[in-house]
Design an enzyme around this catalytic site. Structure first.
Site, PDB file in Angstrom:
ATOM      1  N   LYS A   1      -0.708   5.577  -8.057  1.00 51.86           N
ATOM      2  CA  LYS A   1      -0.495   7.030  -8.154  1.00 51.86           C
ATOM      3  C   LYS A   1       0.685   7.363  -9.070  1.00 51.86           C
ATOM      4  O   LYS A   1       0.579   8.241  -9.937  1.00 51.86           O
ATOM      5  CB  LYS A   1      -0.275   7.595  -6.752  1.00 51.86           C
ATOM      6  CG  LYS A   1       0.250   9.010  -6.698  1.00 51.86           C
ATOM      7  CD  LYS A   1       0.401   9.477  -5.275  1.00 51.86           C
ATOM      8  CE  LYS A   1       1.397   8.654  -4.506  1.00 51.86           C
ATOM      9  NZ  LYS A   1       2.787   8.790  -5.014  1.00 51.86           N
ATOM     10  N   THR A   2       1.815   6.681  -8.851  1.00 56.77           N
ATOM     11  CA  THR A   2       3.009   6.962  -9.651  1.00 56.77           C
ATOM     12  C   THR A   2       2.758   6.647 -11.123  1.00 56.77           C
ATOM     13  O   THR A   2       3.196   7.381 -12.015  1.00 56.77           O
ATOM     14  CB  THR A   2       4.204   6.151  -9.126  1.00 56.77           C
ATOM     15  OG1 THR A   2       4.427   6.483  -7.752  1.00 56.77           O
ATOM     16  CG2 THR A   2       5.459   6.440  -9.930  1.00 56.77           C
TER      17      THR A   2
ATOM     18  N   ASP B   1       3.387  15.607  -6.804  1.00 59.80           N
ATOM     19  CA  ASP B   1       3.154  14.333  -6.134  1.00 59.80           C
ATOM     20  C   ASP B   1       2.952  14.567  -4.629  1.00 59.80           C
ATOM     21  O   ASP B   1       3.461  15.544  -4.076  1.00 59.80           O
ATOM     22  CB  ASP B   1       4.365  13.427  -6.375  1.00 59.80           C
ATOM     23  CG  ASP B   1       4.151  12.009  -5.883  1.00 59.80           C
ATOM     24  OD1 ASP B   1       2.986  11.593  -5.740  1.00 59.80           O
ATOM     25  OD2 ASP B   1       5.155  11.309  -5.648  1.00 59.80           O
ATOM     26  N   GLU B   2       2.206  13.670  -3.979  1.00 58.49           N
ATOM     27  CA  GLU B   2       1.999  13.715  -2.523  1.00 58.49           C
ATOM     28  C   GLU B   2       1.566  15.108  -2.062  1.00 58.49           C
ATOM     29  O   GLU B   2       2.083  15.666  -1.087  1.00 58.49           O
ATOM     30  CB  GLU B   2       3.282  13.297  -1.789  1.00 58.49           C
ATOM     31  CG  GLU B   2       3.782  11.904  -2.136  1.00 58.49           C
ATOM     32  CD  GLU B   2       2.946  10.778  -1.539  1.00 58.49           C
ATOM     33  OE1 GLU B   2       1.864  11.060  -0.974  1.00 58.49           O
ATOM     34  OE2 GLU B   2       3.357   9.608  -1.640  1.00 58.49           O
TER      35      GLU B   2
ATOM     36  N   ARG C   1      -0.973  -0.501   4.611  1.00 59.72           N
ATOM     37  CA  ARG C   1       0.361  -1.010   4.266  1.00 59.72           C
ATOM     38  C   ARG C   1       0.317  -2.523   4.010  1.00 59.72           C
ATOM     39  O   ARG C   1       1.236  -3.082   3.416  1.00 59.72           O
ATOM     40  CB  ARG C   1       1.372  -0.762   5.395  1.00 59.72           C
ATOM     41  CG  ARG C   1       1.643   0.674   5.797  1.00 59.72           C
ATOM     42  CD  ARG C   1       1.959   1.561   4.637  1.00 59.72           C
ATOM     43  NE  ARG C   1       0.745   2.237   4.174  1.00 59.72           N
ATOM     44  CZ  ARG C   1       0.615   2.818   3.001  1.00 59.72           C
ATOM     45  NH1 ARG C   1       1.609   2.793   2.140  1.00 59.72           N
ATOM     46  NH2 ARG C   1      -0.516   3.404   2.655  1.00 59.72           N
TER      47      ARG C   1
ATOM     48  N   GLN D   1      -4.249  10.315   3.755  1.00 66.28           N
ATOM     49  CA  GLN D   1      -2.900   9.983   4.199  1.00 66.28           C
ATOM     50  C   GLN D   1      -2.099  11.231   4.574  1.00 66.28           C
ATOM     51  O   GLN D   1      -0.870  11.219   4.557  1.00 66.28           O
ATOM     52  CB  GLN D   1      -2.164   9.188   3.118  1.00 66.28           C
ATOM     53  CG  GLN D   1      -2.799   7.839   2.805  1.00 66.28           C
ATOM     54  CD  GLN D   1      -1.951   7.007   1.863  1.00 66.28           C
ATOM     55  OE1 GLN D   1      -0.858   6.562   2.204  1.00 66.28           O
ATOM     56  NE2 GLN D   1      -2.465   6.786   0.658  1.00 66.28           N
TER      57      GLN D   1
END
Length: 686
Positions: A49-50, A240-241, A641, A271
């Site tokens: 994503k980043t 973002d997010e 995770r 998420q």
């Protein structure tokens, strides 16, 4: 004054030679090179994503978009710093004109420029959680509510209600009717306290964290010239997010993007796990409805986990109805199947984890790469005891944050007070450090100081002359500066027990507000230590040396900021950062964490424990479909995770936690039954 943003031709010296097709996968490339317009990027766990966001910024600049016309919004200071660093590395230079940071930091930046438009001064103080609580206490004391009914919500609870009201755009009455029904008889009084709190913040020139967003939105909604300025300036907005945004943040984004509609939001609906603190799942789910014609990109290639773990992750989220359907696909080679471990009780579960962790360590996996995740902190009680018994080091992601420790807040209160003499919270915090002064005395002195500091020059001069005539062996010399003079004029109201300490306090403030000191946060902090706070630490704390070192480190940290106001702004923003392990401690430790706190992290080995119905999912969440779906998303986050190995464990019995205090039988989590058996290795330890 006109706030209209004037377009300027962009002539960049940056020459990019990025081979996007080579450095990005096909899905990332599509999102990065998308044509202007609204875009929703559903980026699955571990999908880069980043990377996608930073390359999007580079691509826009390569297309001729001036950096100053790009706004990049993130949720954490860590994410903001990492993203800005990556953009700089990618472009080969820093882009100081690019606005990038957390919602709150950008809000603070805007409000520092326009606070006067809303009736604030630009030197306003940013209140952290404790500051806000103290101000609410003052409001309660004024209304004498704390003496009227012991069942009335305490300041911490009121602060939470006020915060939720701001971030969800709900009234206190609506929140009380819903989440806080047990306070229904106090709804009118709580609403009154909210009004008092807002009035007190304004009177003391203070804003809390919620104000940084709420007043930013108010500024844009009520002042057309300022709204037009920022709508024109930010031609491209990247978020973002996005799944974690609340109603207030969603409205801010929509308003800023209303002119150009070039808004790219990146997130993962699977998420979205923060509804309990105000996150609005509808923001991401309804984005295509709010932006007709929006393009939806899915990034499903996962670089983190083995195929076997991803199979479990895909199965874990499949039962949710409200979602963007996606299928994580692996970029890694095959590994071992995740294990489903059935234990007799929580004690055996703890023994298994401790034993398996030691085995993994013997096989070459550092304890630092092992995490135990749980729904709630109390789920790990037995495990903490077992790890302690076996002398296996571990760390827990909870506890007081560094910047909210008492000694840090004391030291910075001096800076806040000098920067903003109307700051009631900081004034009282400092005065309460002095002997013989309690809450009532601090309130009296604050009111007296406010009166003196508003221009009663006769009393100020009288106080100054009195100070100069007193015995200098008892009273430090006072330089007649503005704040110090007003403080000295209050000396007669100070209890005799505090007279010497008050004089030292006045002298310290006098030195701090001196022109050659006032603009240097690091110098101010060192002066605070030299002026007597060092002695206070010795007298008050048994770990004096550690606390002293932390203030010294804070002074080192302050060197990087251009002004005291900038330092205080960043310090306030950093109070939202969770405390990290001591970087100087190189001991291997297993990480124990709630899943909420582990979001965004990854580990070689992950144990997800207490997978029992009523524990995970929690009993309260299963009362509604929305609640159960959020718990399923939380389970999905825990599974994703893990990089190499995943252990899903549950005890059949829970010792002594039933209503009768005896062992109770636990049903396996309903989420486990949704995973096909052939995807798991079943271990029965009973």
């Amino acid at each position: 004054m006109s706030h209209e943003y004037v377009l300027k031709p962009f002539t960049s010296e940056i020459r990019l030679n990025i081979d996007y097709a080579r450095e990005l996968n096909e899905q990332q490339l599509a999102a990065v090179t998308a044509a202007p317009g609204p875009a929703l990027v559903i980026a699955g766990a571990g999908s880069g994503k980043t990377r996608t966001l930073t390359y999007r910024v580079a691509y826009l600049i390569e297309q001729g978009i001036p950096p100053e016309r790009i706004l990049l919004l993130t949720f954490t200071n860590k994410a903001a710093g990492e993203m800005m660093r990556r953009v700089s590395d990618l472009l080969g230079q820093e882009l100081r004109s690019l606005w990038g940071g957390t919602f709150h930091s950008i809000g603070a930046r805007v409000l520092r420029l326009h606070a006067d438009t809303l009736g604030y001064q630009k030197d306003f103080t940013i209140l952290d959680r404790d500051d806000a609580k103290d101000l609410i206490k003052a409001c309660l004391a004024d209304a004498k509510i704390d003496k009227q009914d012991k069942h009335f919500p305490k300041p911490d609870v009121l602060n939470e209600i006020f915060s939720l009201a701001a971030n969800t755009h709900k009234t206190v009455q609506e929140l009380v009717d819903g989440q806080f029904s047990y306070f229904s008889q106090f709804a009118a009084e709580i609403t009154d306290q909210q009004k008092r709190y807002h009035a007190r913040k304004r009177a003391t020139n203070g804003m809390d964290f919620d104000d940084l967003l709420a007043l930013w939105l108010k500024l844009l909604q009520e002042h057309a010239d300022i709204r037009e300025h920022y709508q024109r300036r930010f031609q491209f907005i990247l978020v973002d997010e996005y799944q974690d945004t609340n109603k207030l943040q969603g409205d801010l984004i929509d308003l800023l993007a209303a002119r150009h509609h070039n808004v790219t939001v990146v997130g993962d609906d699977a998420q979205s796990i923060y509804a309990w603190r105000g996150a609005n799942f509808a923001n991401i789910l309804d984005f295509p409805k709010r932006y007709p014609g929006a393009k939806v990109f899915k990034i499903e290639m996962n670089y983190r986990s083995t195929p076997e773990i991803l199979n479990v992750a895909n199965a874990a989220i499949a039962a949710n109805v409200n979602q963007f359907a996606k299928e994580l696909s692996p970029a890694r080679k095959s590994g071992v199947k995740p294990a489903l471990v059935q234990c007799h009780d929580a004690g055996q579960q703890a023994q298994f984890i401790a034993q398996r962790a030691l085995e993994l360590r013997d096989e070459g996996t550092s304890l630092n790469h092992i995490a135990v995740l749980y729904r709630s902190h109390f789920h790990a009680l037995e495990l903490q005891l077992e790890l302690t018994r076996q002398q296996i080091p571990f760390s827990i992601t909870s506890g007081i944050r560094f910047f909210e420790q008492a000694h840090i807040k004391d030291a910075t209160a001096y800076l806040k007070f000098v920067a903003n003499p109307r700051d009631e919270v900081s004034f009282k915090r400092l005065v309460l450090l002095l002997p013989g002064i309690g809450a009532k005395g601090a309130e009296k002195l604050f009111q007296l100081f406010q009166g003196r500091s508003r221009g009663d020059e006769t009393l100020i001069e009288s106080g100054r002359r009195k100070a100069e005539s007193e015995n200098e062996s008892e009273t430090p010399h006072v330089v007649p500066c503005k704040i110090a003079s007003a403080l000295q004029a209050c000396a007669q109201a100070v209890p005799k027990k505090a007279a010497v300490a008050w004089a030292q306090f006045v002298a310290t403030i006098s030195q701090l507000e001196a022109e050659n000191t006032r603009r240097n946060a690091a110098k101010m902090l060192r002066l605070v230590m030299d002026a007597g706070y060092d002695d206070y630490l010795k007298e008050t704390y048994d770990n004096y040396e550690r606390r002293l070192d932390e203030i010294q480190q804070l002074a080192e940290f302050a060197f990087q900021f251009g002004s005291v106001e900038e330092f205080l702004t960043q310090l306030a923003l950093l109070t939202n950062v969770e405390a990290e392990d001591d970087p100087g401690d190189d001991t291997e430790k297993i990480k124990l964490s709630t899943i909420h706190q582990a979001k965004g992290l990854e580990f070689e080995i992950v144990f997800v424990i207490m997978l029992c119905d009523g524990l995970f999912p929690s009993a309260r969440s299963t009362a509604s479909n929305d609640g159960e779906e959020e718990e399923r998303r939380l389970f999905y986050v825990s599974v994703t995770r893990a990089k190499n190995e995943l252990y899903l464990t549950y005890p059949n019995m829970r010792g002594g936690f039933g209503a009768s205090g005896v062992d109770t039988y636990q049903s396996p989590s309903r989420f486990l039954s949704e995973i096909p058996k052939d995807l798991l290795n079943e271990w029965n330890l009973r």
